[in-house]
Design a protein around this motif. Structure first.
Motif, PDB file in Angstrom:
ATOM      1  N   ALA A  58      53.287   8.231  47.172  1.00 27.24           N
ATOM      2  CA  ALA A  58      54.088   8.918  48.183  1.00 27.24           C
ATOM      3  C   ALA A  58      54.844  10.080  47.544  1.00 27.24           C
ATOM      4  O   ALA A  58      55.025  10.116  46.318  1.00 27.24           O
ATOM      5  N   GLU A  59      55.288  11.021  48.358  1.00 29.09           N
ATOM      6  CA  GLU A  59      56.032  12.183  47.854  1.00 29.09           C
ATOM      7  C   GLU A  59      57.431  11.792  47.406  1.00 29.09           C
ATOM      8  O   GLU A  59      58.010  12.418  46.522  1.00 29.09           O
ATOM      9  N   ASN A  60      58.008  10.775  48.042  1.00 33.31           N
ATOM     10  CA  ASN A  60      59.311  10.264  47.624  1.00 33.31           C
ATOM     11  C   ASN A  60      59.270   8.732  47.701  1.00 33.31           C
ATOM     12  O   ASN A  60      58.403   8.157  48.349  1.00 33.31           O
ATOM     13  N   TYR A  61      60.222   8.096  47.029  1.00 37.20           N
ATOM     14  CA  TYR A  61      60.228   6.644  46.937  1.00 37.20           C
ATOM     15  C   TYR A  61      61.411   6.020  47.669  1.00 37.20           C
ATOM     16  O   TYR A  61      61.928   4.977  47.273  1.00 37.20           O
ATOM     17  N   ARG A  62      61.840   6.632  48.759  1.00 35.06           N
ATOM     18  CA  ARG A  62      63.025   6.149  49.470  1.00 35.06           C
ATOM     19  C   ARG A  62      62.841   4.725  49.991  1.00 35.06           C
ATOM     20  O   ARG A  62      63.741   3.894  49.874  1.00 35.06           O
ATOM     21  N   ARG A  63      61.682   4.439  50.570  1.00 36.32           N
ATOM     22  CA  ARG A  63      61.450   3.104  51.126  1.00 36.32           C
ATOM     23  C   ARG A  63      61.409   2.056  50.015  1.00 36.32           C
ATOM     24  O   ARG A  63      61.872   0.923  50.179  1.00 36.32           O
ATOM     25  N   LEU A  64      60.840   2.431  48.882  1.00 32.64           N
ATOM     26  CA  LEU A  64      60.756   1.533  47.735  1.00 32.64           C
ATOM     27  C   LEU A  64      62.152   1.152  47.251  1.00 32.64           C
ATOM     28  O   LEU A  64      62.451  -0.027  47.058  1.00 32.64           O
ATOM     29  N   PHE A  65      63.013   2.146  47.053  1.00 35.45           N
ATOM     30  CA  PHE A  65      64.362   1.888  46.564  1.00 35.45           C
ATOM     31  C   PHE A  65      65.177   1.115  47.599  1.00 35.45           C
ATOM     32  O   PHE A  65      65.973   0.234  47.236  1.00 35.45           O
ATOM     33  N   ALA A  66      65.002   1.444  48.879  1.00 32.02           N
ATOM     34  CA  ALA A  66      65.736   0.738  49.925  1.00 32.02           C
ATOM     35  C   ALA A  66      65.383  -0.747  49.926  1.00 32.02           C
ATOM     36  O   ALA A  66      66.265  -1.607  50.047  1.00 32.02           O
ATOM     37  N   TYR A  67      64.114  -1.032  49.780  1.00 27.25           N
ATOM     38  CA  TYR A  67      63.678  -2.430  49.805  1.00 27.25           C
ATOM     39  C   TYR A  67      64.106  -3.184  48.541  1.00 27.25           C
ATOM     40  O   TYR A  67      64.715  -4.260  48.628  1.00 27.25           O
ATOM     41  N   ASN A  86      66.301  -2.354  46.113  1.00 29.86           N
ATOM     42  CA  ASN A  86      67.730  -2.336  45.793  1.00 29.86           C
ATOM     43  C   ASN A  86      68.603  -2.884  46.922  1.00 29.86           C
ATOM     44  O   ASN A  86      69.430  -3.769  46.702  1.00 29.86           O
ATOM     45  N   LYS A  87      68.411  -2.401  48.124  1.00 21.40           N
ATOM     46  CA  LYS A  87      69.273  -2.806  49.235  1.00 21.40           C
ATOM     47  C   LYS A  87      68.934  -4.203  49.755  1.00 21.40           C
ATOM     48  O   LYS A  87      69.827  -4.987  50.064  1.00 21.40           O
ATOM     49  N   THR A  88      67.642  -4.494  49.871  1.00 22.64           N
ATOM     50  CA  THR A  88      67.235  -5.792  50.412  1.00 22.64           C
ATOM     51  C   THR A  88      67.168  -6.862  49.332  1.00 22.64           C
ATOM     52  O   THR A  88      67.720  -7.950  49.476  1.00 22.64           O
ATOM     53  N   ARG A  89      66.477  -6.537  48.239  1.00 19.35           N
ATOM     54  CA  ARG A  89      66.288  -7.523  47.164  1.00 19.35           C
ATOM     55  C   ARG A  89      67.429  -7.537  46.147  1.00 19.35           C
ATOM     56  O   ARG A  89      67.495  -8.421  45.300  1.00 19.35           O
ATOM     57  N   ASN A 127      58.654  -3.554  54.481  1.00 19.18           N
ATOM     58  CA  ASN A 127      59.190  -3.920  55.789  1.00 19.18           C
ATOM     59  C   ASN A 127      59.728  -5.343  55.724  1.00 19.18           C
ATOM     60  O   ASN A 127      58.966  -6.300  55.576  1.00 19.18           O
ATOM     61  N   SER A 128      61.035  -5.489  55.842  1.00 15.54           N
ATOM     62  CA  SER A 128      61.660  -6.805  55.697  1.00 15.54           C
ATOM     63  C   SER A 128      61.295  -7.756  56.831  1.00 15.54           C
ATOM     64  O   SER A 128      61.401  -8.979  56.689  1.00 15.54           O
ATOM     65  N   TYR A 129      60.867  -7.206  57.963  1.00 10.83           N
ATOM     66  CA  TYR A 129      60.566  -8.035  59.140  1.00 10.83           C
ATOM     67  C   TYR A 129      59.095  -8.413  59.231  1.00 10.83           C
ATOM     68  O   TYR A 129      58.708  -9.253  60.027  1.00 10.83           O
ATOM     69  N   LYS A 130      58.262  -7.789  58.426  1.00 15.46           N
ATOM     70  CA  LYS A 130      56.836  -8.084  58.428  1.00 15.46           C
ATOM     71  C   LYS A 130      56.374  -8.143  56.978  1.00 15.46           C
ATOM     72  O   LYS A 130      56.021  -7.129  56.384  1.00 15.46           O
ATOM     73  N   LYS A 131      56.369  -9.330  56.414  1.00 15.02           N
ATOM     74  CA  LYS A 131      56.083  -9.481  54.993  1.00 15.02           C
ATOM     75  C   LYS A 131      54.605  -9.242  54.692  1.00 15.02           C
ATOM     76  O   LYS A 131      53.733  -9.660  55.436  1.00 15.02           O
TER      77      LYS A 131
END
Length: 332
Positions: free
Chosen positions: A110-119, A121-124, A169-173
């Motif tokens: 991907a061009e940026n890793y925002r979703r990766l860091f959100a999952y 760092n923020k979720t895990r 996606n935290s709601y769809k593993k």
């Protein structure tokens, strides 16, 4: 009485075909590996099965007799079509070997890793610097098409031999290995060739979570190797020990459940005989990510330390890495 030829023929039947015919629910955990939905520690691969929590396994004949509890005569009748049931096809090893090849194409970045860091760092709740180190080491990136976290495992020559995708996606593993992935080269959080100790985890998320706990308590998680087995099995550990002959101590950080505890016992028995020292660090909850999330939800460490003392007092047989600190907060 059955001849050896008939017994060998029964054993040559396709185990997955038999399991599907009997209505078992299967979960595909990798390109060539399946698990039973009702017992996820029962793994089927290459026409063999292993139920890790019960320490039994074998071929299709063993499955019918040991898992299903049928007598030898009845099992033979079923597999040799003597009971008028649906025919079980023969296992085609050539078709399987052609299907599983080396990884030829990795997912596009991907061009940026925002979703990766959100999952992560923020979720895990995994530390940002640990995530960034994995990215810098070429072991982690975000997939462009589906935004999955892509974890890579490499051999000693730096060639990618293993690829694991985990959904953000935290709601769809979602979790799956790319076809051609070799579990012998599963993901490593860190590998220090001069260390005599390796920490083993069932998943890379657990390894990163335990490293975060150690880092937050002032320790240095990088001074020893930390690897993910990708399941409860020996394949990755065997390869790692072969590639790192200086390792003499194995620290099991497997899950605090029946499968993880049983696997730790088996590792202790198997590798102690080979001269290794096997130790154990047991999560308070099921795994170290559960512990990390719980730790972040508390206002202080006081409650967690109380849980640790309470749990340790109830587990006299636990092979602990350190008696006074479950999480090894100080480097040695």
């Amino acid at each position: 009485m059955y001849t050896q030829y008939q017994i060998n023929k029964a054993k040559s039947m396709d185990l997955l075909d038999y399991i599907r015919q009997r209505g078992y629910s299967l979960i595909q955990s990798s390109a060539s590996e399946y698990r039973l939905k009702e017992h996820d520690s029962l793994v089927i691969s290459n026409n063999k099965w292993m139920w890790f929590s019960q320490d039994i396994g074998g071929d299709i004949l063993d499955f019918v007799t040991k898992y299903e509890g049928k007598g030898f005569k009845e099992a033979m009748e079923i597999l040799l079509e003597e009971k008028g049931q649906e025919k079980v096809k023969e296992y085609d090893s050539n078709a399987v070997s052609e299907k599983v090849k080396n990884i030829s194409e990795l997912p596009e970045k991907a061009e940026n890793y925002r979703r990766l860091f959100a999952y992560l760092n923020k979720t895990r709740k995994i530390d940002v610097s640990i995530i960034q180190d994995m990215i810098n080491d070429g072991k982690l990136y975000q997939e462009k098409k589906y935004n999955n976290c892509v974890f890579l495992g490499k051999n000693n020559d730096g060639e990618v031999k293993y690829c694991l995708k985990i959904g953000t996606n935290s709601y769809k593993k979602y979790k799956g290995e790319i076809e051609g992935s070799n579990k012998a080269y599963g993901v490593e959080l860190c590998s220090f060739s001069e260390s005599n100790k390796v920490y083993i985890y069932e998943s890379i998320i657990d390894a990163m979570s335990h490293a975060t706990i150690i880092k937050n308590q002032g320790g240095n998680y990088k001074e020893h190797s930390r690897i993910s087995l990708g399941c409860v099995g020996y394949v990755k550990l065997e390869q790692f020990l072969e590639d790192n002959p200086k390792v003499k101590i194995i620290v099991s950080c497997l899950d605090n459940d029946k499968a993880g505890i049983m696997m730790t016992k088996k590792i202790n028995e198997k590798y102690s005989e080979k001269g290794y020292i096997v130790k154990r660090i047991l999560p308070i909850k099921k795994d170290f990510n559960d512990d990390l999330v719980e730790l972040n939800s508390r206002k202080s460490l006081k409650d967690l330390k109380s849980d640790i003392c309470s749990y340790k007092s109830k587990n006299e047989n636990m092979l602990t890495e350190r008696k006074n600190n479950l999480y090894e907060s100080k480097s040695r």
